[in-house]
Design an enzyme around this catalytic site. Structure first.
Site, PDB file in Angstrom:
ATOM      1  N   LYS A  38       0.826  -1.212   0.000  1.00  0.00           N
ATOM      2  CA  LYS A  38       0.000   0.000   0.000  1.00  0.00           C
ATOM      3  C   LYS A  38       0.859   1.260   0.000  1.00  0.00           C
ATOM      4  CE  LYS A  38      -3.754   2.377   2.409  1.00  0.00           C
ATOM      5  NZ  LYS A  38      -4.610   2.457   3.606  1.00  0.00           N
ATOM      6  N   SER A  45      -9.540   1.994   2.178  1.00  0.00           N
ATOM      7  CA  SER A  45      -8.649   2.867   1.436  1.00  0.00           C
ATOM      8  C   SER A  45      -7.526   2.100   0.735  1.00  0.00           C
ATOM      9  CB  SER A  45      -8.039   3.903   2.381  1.00  0.00           C
ATOM     10  OG  SER A  45      -7.219   3.278   3.368  1.00  0.00           O
ATOM     11  N   SER A  48     -10.342  -0.292   6.092  1.00  0.00           N
ATOM     12  CA  SER A  48      -9.510  -0.132   4.893  1.00  0.00           C
ATOM     13  C   SER A  48      -8.908  -1.416   4.350  1.00  0.00           C
ATOM     14  CB  SER A  48      -8.369   0.858   5.171  1.00  0.00           C
ATOM     15  OG  SER A  48      -8.861   2.162   5.212  1.00  0.00           O
TER      16      SER A  48
END
Length: 617
Positions: free
Chosen positions: A159, A229, A253
């Site tokens: 990420k 996210s 997320s």
């Protein structure tokens, strides 16, 4: 992780609102606290040989691995065996993923619609190929395969908020251009120590702020939302752009992008693995976890990630040491779940129907059918699946922390919520706003964008610094009380762990419609509790063919139990997680109004607990 908090009935007190603790009015939901990604040492200790022996013994036999038409379709557990048997090379696997990234991802460094999947925001091609070549050399030169690192030669995405040495980490926004990691984060260091190949960064929502997402396209249909996210981390493994990815969660997320894309993801307990080297949103809530195609693969990765990192993340010292063994294979027998009681909480309200409406009655027809079938499948595996009340956090006496309207007084006469009393001092201690201020000063071209997000750095720092230790302690006491109340609800009903659907209706389009029409209202509650979740696909809708995911969640550090149950299910029902989406047609990016890196994020879909608290007040 992150607690969302409560609708407030308390009066607003001039000069010290929860909004002022954010630094300003809520802009795009979320916020990042460090300007330069903190480096960290590698793992404090490698897994003991007994643990590696147990994991090696749980890998599939070569003869049991099905022949797959594409290299990228093999699961990680299968790749490990094929690599060690010299049937595949890491270079071959890495080039296959890079070729698909070239064909399907679209242009890099795009926070917006790039015409492709946009799962990867940047790729270190030369570095990945060099790592793959080194892995192949080690595979050839090591006589005993059991002596090899577990993930040797397996390509990963990371990420965009997680430090990878030498690469920028931008956390979903060009406002962090220039933010180059000087060292690997602890989790990336542990992956490297285990032999993983790091392909690059997967795209994140702007400032890791949204549970819906629009930057990436869904793995099954890129016109639909990817979840957030950890957008790209949810898309990449399912779209066969990487073998797996690392996501980060403050409030939904990991779970939401896994569910939206039909991935198998693990949101660990707070402290189960290190967050050192991550651009934090809410320290004391943030967690890192694996997203893969199967629970077995995610469990393999988590077994590498888990463990203490006392020098860089003292929260990991709260976990059992050594951490309980993480299962990586299903149990034998027709009834592996015999003796397990799984509870379906009736007060885990969905956004459709709201408080007082049983969750299942709000599900779309396809979701309800998948849910009922899933419960039947669990029962056929020996589990007892029962409805129980759970803990209704809208009842004041049940919840003194998460959704409470009570406020704690400060010495200057202002008040804060219990969640704010915990979260803001945590941010203050790590110099949350000061770090962004220094970064903005070093990169003045980014100053305006960062101030739009964070507001007045100095005022936010001063407001957070007003909260004394006694008030912070009271907030933490209330958080523990909430944990105890929820544990009692499970114990009183004889529940081992819980079953929910993260999303209860088909997800919406990336642009021009409602992104999430029915989802768990309290998607941040597991994060407030510090409890783990594992999510995995159980079916597909009949209209667009998008996946339907379920999730198990239970008490803190119950990862072995919920992972084992998910492994047992996927072994008996492999059809759901084994499917591959049809490759999309990559088109030129569509020009849209507004800055390309701005997502439209309703406050109720925020990952930030203070923004969520403000929205519910």
């Amino acid at each position: 992780m992150s607690p969302t908090a409560s609708p407030s009935s308390a009066p607003q007190v001039a000069g010290f609102s929860r909004r002022s603790l954010l630094g300003r009015s809520a802009v795009v939901a979320g916020g990042v606290a460090v300007a330069t990604v903190a480096g960290t040492a590698a793992a404090e200790a490698s897994p003991p040989s007994s643990v590696l022996d147990r994991i090696n013994d749980g890998l599939p036999h070569l003869s049991d691995i099905p022949r797959r038409s594409r290299v990228v379709d093999y699961e990680i557990a299968e790749m490990i065996v094929l690599l060690r048997a010299r049937r595949l090379t890491s270079t071959e696997i890495t080039k296959a993923y890079l070729a698909r990234i070239d064909a399907l991802n679209g242009p890099f460094e795009t926070y917006g619609d790039n015409g492709g999947y946009n799962a990867f925001v940047r790729v270190d091609r030369d570095g990945a190929l060099a790592q793959a070549a080194a892995a192949d050399k080690r595979l050839r030169s090591t006589p005993r395969s059991r002596d090899l690192p577990l993930l040797l030669g397996i390509p990963f995405g990371i990420k965009d908020s997680v430090g990878v040495q030498g690469l920028e980490a931008k956390n979903g926004t060009h406002a962090y251009s220039g933010n180059v990691a000087r060292k690997d984060s602890t989790v990336v260091a542990r992956l490297r120590e285990a032999g993983a190949v790091i392909l690059g960064h997967t795209v994140a929502s702007a400032f890791s702020g949204s549970i819906s997402g629009t930057f990436a396209g869904n793995a099954w249909n890129k016109d639909y939302i990817p979840g957030g996210s950890s957008q790209g981390s949810g898309v990449a493994p399912v779209a066969r752009l990487s073998a797996a990815a690392i996501g980060e969660e403050t409030g939904g997320s990991i779970i939401m992008p896994s569910a939206a894309n039909g991935a198998s993801g693990i949101k660990p307990s707070l402290g189960a693995s290190s967050t050192a080297g991550v651009m934090p949103l809410s320290p004391g809530y943030d967690v890192l976890g694996p997203i893969a195609r199967s629970v077995r693969d995610a469990a393999l990765i988590f077994s590498v990630m888990a463990g203490p990192d006392g020098e860089n993340d003292p929260l990991t010292l709260s976990a059992p040491i050594p951490f309980p063994d993480i299962p990586i294979s299903a149990r034998r027998g027709r009834k592996p779940l015999a003796g397990t009681t799984i509870g379906v909480p009736q007060t885990d309200w969905m956004s459709r129907g709201g408080t007082g409406t049983s969750p299942a009655t709000t599900y779309d027809a396809d979701y309800l059918a998948a849910f009922e079938r899933f419960k039947s499948q669990l029962r056929s595996l020996g589990a007892k699946v029962v409805e129980f009340a759970g803990l209704d956090v809208t009842v004041p006496e049940n919840d003194p922390y998460f959704r409470t309207s009570e406020r704690l007084p400060l010495p200057d006469g202002t008040v804060v919520s219990p969640a704010t009393a915990v979260l803001s001092p945590n941010r203050y201690e790590i110099r949350y706003w000061e770090a962004v201020k220094k970064f903005a000063a070093a990169y003045p071209e980014n100053d305006a964008a960062l101030r739009r997000q964070f507001g007045d750095f100095d005022a936010a720092t001063a407001n957070a610094g007003k909260i004394p230790a006694s008030v912070r302690d009271e907030g933490e006491r209330r958080r523990r009380a909430l944990q105890g109340n929820y544990q009692k609800a499970l114990d009183d009903a004889g529940i081992d762990f819980m079953l929910v659907l993260p999303i209860g209706a088909q997800i919406g389009p990336r642009f021009g419609g409602q992104q999430l029409t029915n989802y768990r209202t309290f998607y941040q509650l597991p994060n407030a509790l510090t409890w783990p979740m594992v999510t995995f696909p159980i079916g597909y809708d009949s209209t667009v063919g998008l996946p339907i995911n379920a999730a198990f969640w239970g008490p803190r550090f119950s990862e072995p139990e919920i992972i084992q149950a998910a492994l047992d299910f996927q072994a008996a029902h492999p059809d759901y997680h084994g499917k591959a989406p049809t490759d999309p047609v990559v088109t030129p990016p569509v020009a849209r109004r507004g800055a390309p890196e701005v997502e439209s994020v309703p406050p109720e879909l925020s990952n930030d607990p203070l923004i969520g608290e403000e929205a519910w007040s």
